[in-house]
Design a protein around this motif. Sequence first.
Motif, mmCIF file in Angstrom:
data_model
loop_
_atom_site.group_PDB
_atom_site.id
_atom_site.type_symbol
_atom_site.label_atom_id
_atom_site.label_comp_id
_atom_site.label_asym_id
_atom_site.label_seq_id
_atom_site.Cartn_x
_atom_site.Cartn_y
_atom_site.Cartn_z
ATOM 1 N N SER A 248 0.844 -1.183 0.000
ATOM 2 C CA SER A 248 0.000 0.000 0.000
ATOM 3 C C SER A 248 0.886 1.242 0.000
ATOM 4 O O SER A 248 2.016 1.211 0.499
ATOM 5 C CB SER A 248 -0.905 0.008 1.226
ATOM 6 O OG SER A 248 -1.768 1.130 1.227
ATOM 7 N N SER B 74 5.639 -2.718 1.399
ATOM 8 C CA SER B 74 5.457 -3.831 0.484
ATOM 9 C C SER B 74 6.067 -5.098 1.063
ATOM 10 O O SER B 74 7.037 -5.051 1.808
ATOM 11 C CB SER B 74 6.150 -3.572 -0.865
ATOM 12 O OG SER B 74 5.659 -2.437 -1.509
ATOM 13 N N SER C 127 -4.890 6.636 -0.095
ATOM 14 C CA SER C 127 -3.923 5.550 -0.181
ATOM 15 C C SER C 127 -4.401 4.515 -1.198
ATOM 16 O O SER C 127 -5.596 4.436 -1.500
ATOM 17 C CB SER C 127 -3.735 4.883 1.180
ATOM 18 O OG SER C 127 -4.943 4.300 1.616
ATOM 19 N N GLN C 128 -3.468 3.735 -1.720
ATOM 20 C CA GLN C 128 -3.799 2.729 -2.718
ATOM 21 C C GLN C 128 -3.128 1.414 -2.379
ATOM 22 O O GLN C 128 -1.920 1.367 -2.128
ATOM 23 C CB GLN C 128 -3.357 3.182 -4.113
ATOM 24 C CG GLN C 128 -3.683 2.181 -5.213
ATOM 25 C CD GLN C 128 -3.301 2.687 -6.592
ATOM 26 O OE1 GLN C 128 -2.785 3.785 -6.736
ATOM 27 N NE2 GLN C 128 -3.551 1.880 -7.607
ATOM 28 N N THR C 129 -3.911 0.348 -2.369
ATOM 29 C CA THR C 129 -3.386 -0.998 -2.174
ATOM 30 C C THR C 129 -3.278 -1.673 -3.535
ATOM 31 O O THR C 129 -4.208 -1.610 -4.340
ATOM 32 C CB THR C 129 -4.311 -1.813 -1.257
ATOM 33 O OG1 THR C 129 -4.405 -1.152 0.013
ATOM 34 C CG2 THR C 129 -3.785 -3.222 -1.049
ATOM 35 N N SER C 130 -2.129 -2.315 -3.800
ATOM 36 C CA SER C 130 -1.909 -2.825 -5.148
ATOM 37 C C SER C 130 -0.928 -3.989 -5.173
ATOM 38 O O SER C 130 -0.162 -4.206 -4.226
ATOM 39 C CB SER C 130 -1.382 -1.706 -6.053
ATOM 40 O OG SER C 130 -0.184 -1.168 -5.532
#
Length: 336
Positions: A40, A329, A49-52
């Motif tokens: 994230s 990560s 925020s971005q989870t990827s």
Amino acid sequence: MHKFPARHLALGSLVCLAAFGAQAQSNVKVYGLLDMSFGSSKAVGSTVSQTSVDSGKMTTSYYGLAGSEDLGGGLSAQFKVEGFLRADTGEQGRNNTDPQFARAANIGLSHKDYGSLTMGRAANALYVTLLKFNAFGDSYGYSPTIRHYFGAGQAAVTGDNGWSDSVSYSSPTFSGFNFGAAWASSENASGGQSNGHNWNVNASYAQGPWAAALVVHDVQKDGTAAVQDTHTTHVSGSYDFGVAKVFLQYGKVENDTTSNDRKLTDLSVRVPAGKGAVIVAWGKNDPDTGAERKTTSFGYTYPLSKQTDLYAVGMHDKLTGSSSGYSYSAGMRLRF
């Protein structure tokens, strides 16, 4: 009938030629690295925020083909072609504008007593020095050094980490010393706009626990596009204490186009811990005018074999006058 893009056909042909070459002579090899992670992030100044699932957070995923021919008398001919890929989507390149072999595409001659001369596209000496002298290596996701010098949206240096249309020389190593130089020709940009040329000179020393390097790096062009002219002077050093390896870097980037120069300082350490290692890095990007950026990263890498390792890393990113950003990560790298 389905139509296949030319670049996919070229890649398929390359793989076929590699397989044939590997049978014909043992000094041709196919190799690469895949890096995948889950995590994230939140950009500096953002509230979202971005989870990827990502490719290349610790090392940009790539594939390559290289080989050499022994010409006798200590002389050999060499070649290398390497391309980036986004393993999370299967797409070529670091982005949609990357050429097929953006990482490397060159040929050259090498002599054990006189050094190597290479022509084509190759990583420049500044980038190679930056990755060697920081605990996070060539990580665009987490190395403060790489992010501050070459990262998108915060790069102090203009141009790519690889130079097209270049000629470079690297000397043999004499008692730990090595030196080199490179030049990238001036060619027309799209629309007929003329670029300048790029050049750099470098020297390094590595003996026992000590290592040091100096690079002078001048950029006036980037591929087919004109860029801001920047001139970089950079020094690096490291010392391996056994219980920890410490890296220190300092650089000054003079921007002749904007007159907004930058000073960059980076400190990092790698500490063996069990089979793996704890890595910590701090970097500051300080412009003459504008916001100062400070980035701190930390993590742990654990090898499963000589080719495969796991990692867990995090980063705190701060730009003066903006809310902090962060990233974390957990991932895996496999070399082949």
